[in-house]
Design a protein around this motif. Structure first.
Motif, short mmCIF file in Angstrom:
data_model
loop_
_atom_site.label_atom_id
_atom_site.label_comp_id
_atom_site.label_asym_id
_atom_site.label_seq_id
_atom_site.Cartn_x
_atom_site.Cartn_y
_atom_site.Cartn_z
N TYR A 25 0.83 -1.21 0.00
CA TYR A 25 0.00 0.00 0.00
C TYR A 25 0.86 1.25 0.00
N TRP A 26 1.90 1.26 0.83
CA TRP A 26 2.77 2.43 0.91
C TRP A 26 3.52 2.64 -0.40
N MET A 27 3.88 1.57 -1.07
CA MET A 27 4.56 1.69 -2.37
C MET A 27 3.64 2.35 -3.39
N ALA A 31 4.12 6.16 -5.04
CA ALA A 31 4.23 6.36 -6.48
C ALA A 31 3.36 7.50 -6.98
N THR A 32 2.38 7.90 -6.19
CA THR A 32 1.48 8.99 -6.60
C THR A 32 1.81 10.31 -5.93
N ASN A 33 2.87 10.36 -5.16
CA ASN A 33 3.24 11.58 -4.43
C ASN A 33 4.60 12.10 -4.87
N VAL A 38 6.81 11.92 0.12
CA VAL A 38 7.19 10.57 0.52
C VAL A 38 8.10 10.62 1.74
N THR A 39 9.04 11.53 1.75
CA THR A 39 9.96 11.64 2.89
C THR A 39 9.23 12.10 4.15
N ARG A 40 8.12 12.80 3.98
CA ARG A 40 7.33 13.21 5.14
C ARG A 40 6.50 12.06 5.70
N GLY A 41 6.38 10.98 4.94
CA GLY A 41 5.65 9.81 5.42
C GLY A 41 4.16 9.88 5.19
N VAL A 231 20.86 13.22 -5.27
CA VAL A 231 19.49 13.36 -4.79
C VAL A 231 18.63 12.26 -5.40
N THR A 232 17.86 11.59 -4.57
CA THR A 232 16.97 10.53 -5.04
C THR A 232 15.54 11.01 -5.02
N ASP A 233 14.86 10.93 -6.15
CA ASP A 233 13.44 11.27 -6.24
C ASP A 233 12.64 10.02 -5.86
N TYR A 234 12.13 10.01 -4.66
CA TYR A 234 11.47 8.81 -4.15
C TYR A 234 10.14 8.54 -4.82
N GLY A 235 9.49 9.55 -5.34
CA GLY A 235 8.25 9.34 -6.07
C GLY A 235 8.51 8.55 -7.35
#
Length: 268
Positions: A25-27, A31-33, A38-41, A231-235
Motif C-alpha cells: 500500500y505504501w509503495m 508512487a502517486t506523491n 514521501v519523505t514526510r511519510g 538526490v533521489t526522487d522517491y516518487g
C-alpha cells in the motif's frame, strides 16, 4: 473454539495481514506523491502520478528494461522447467545408489553462495564471449538444485504401475514423460514456474556484472540506477518499483492455487 479464542485469533490474523499488505500500500501511495511528500511519510494518495511517470520515462529507458526482463525471464523459466523436470524425473525413476550420490552433491551446491562463484563465472563467460547476451544471463541458473529436488519429490508420487503398463504398450521413456508425467504434474510445474520467473525477474547481481551494455538493462538494474546520484526522487523510485512488482504479483495470483498444491506435493 470459544468466542474469546476466536476474537484473539482473528485479531492476530488481521494485524499480521495489515503488516504484510502495508508495504504494498505504501509503495502505491508513494508512487502517486512527490519526493518531499514521501519523505514526510504521507499515507494518502497524491496527484503526482503522471508527473512521476513523465519524469521516469524521460530519464530512463523503461520500455527496453521491461522487454529485456520479460525476454530473459520467459526464456530462463521455460528452459529451467524443461531441464529440471527431466533431471528430477530421471533421478527418481532410474533410481540407484550412484544417482543418490550425485543428488547429494547437487544438494550440497545449495550451500555455496552465488557470490563465491561469480568471479570464476565472469571469467569463463568473458573468455567464451557471452557478455551482454541472453545465453550469458540464463546459463548459470537454468538448472537449480531446489527445482531438481522438487521435481524428484513429485516424481515419487507418480504411480510406477502406470509406467510399467506404458512400457508394455510400447511407449518410450520420453513418451511416458511428455504424455503421462508432465500432464499429471501441472501443480508442480506451476509452482516451479512461479519461483523461477520471480527469481529471474528480480535477479540483479549477475545481470549487473555481465550486462554492461545499456541496451541489456533489466528492471531491477533500472531501479538501482534511480538510487545513484546526489538526490533521489522517491516518487519516481517508488513508481519504478511498482512497475517492477506488477508482473510477479500477477503471475503469483494467477497461479497461487496451483502454487500451493505444487509446494505441498499434491498430484491430480
Amino acid at each position: 473454539m470459544t468466542k474469546g479464542k476466536k476474537f484473539f485469533a482473528y485479531t492476530f490474523l488481521i494485524v499480521v495481514s495489515f503488516i504484510s499488505v502495508f508495504p504494498l500500500y505504501w509503495m502505491m501511495v508513494a508512487a502517486t506523491n512527490r519526493s518531499v511528500d514521501v519523505t514526510r511519510g504521507t499515507l494518502m494518495f497524491g496527484t503526482a502520478l503522471f508527473d512521476n511517470a513523465n519524469k521516469l520515462l524521460g530519464s530512463q529507458n523503461v520500455s527496453t528494461a521491461l522487454i529485456n526482463s520479460f525476454k530473459y525471464s520467459t526464456i530462463m523459466t521455460l528452459i529451467s522447467l524443461l531441464i529440471c523436470s527431466i533431471a528430477g524425473y530421471g533421478f527418481e525413476v532410474f533410481h540407484d545408489k550412484a544417482k543418490d550420490r550425485v543428488m547429494s552433491v547437487i544438494l550440497l551446491a545449495m550451500m555455496v553462495p552465488f557470490a563465491a562463484t561469480m568471479i570464476p563465472l565472469y571469467q569463463m563467460f568473458s573468455k567464451a564471449r557471452l557478455l551482454n547476451s541472453t545465453l550469458g544471463f540464463i546459463l548459470p541458473t537454468i538448472s537449480t538444485p531446489f527445482l531438481i529436488m522438487m521435481f524428484r519429490q513429485s516424481a515419487r508420487s507418480f504411480p510406477s504401475d502406470i509406467m510399467e503398463a506404458a512400457r508394455l504398450d510400447g511407449l518410450t521413456e520420453f513418451q511416458i514423460f511428455y504424455r503421462m508425467f508432465l500432464p499429471t504434474m501441472r501443480s508442480t510445474y506451476a509452482a516451479a514456474l512461479t519461483i523461477t520467473f520471480m527469481n529471474a525477474w528480480n535477479s540483479y547481481l549477475w545481470p549487473k556484472v555481465i550486462m554492461s551494455d545499456a541496451k541489456s538493462i533489466t528492471m531491477p538494474m533500472l531501479v538501482a540506477n534511480l538510487t545513484q546520484g546526489y538526490v533521489t526522487d522517491y516518487g519516481i523510485l517508488m513508481l519504478a518499483v511498482l512497475i517492477c512488482t506488477i508482473p510477479t504479483v500477477v503471475i503469483f495470483f494467477l497461479l497461487q492455487k496451483s502454487f500451493a498444491e505444487g509446494i505441498t506435493g499434491a498430484v491430480k
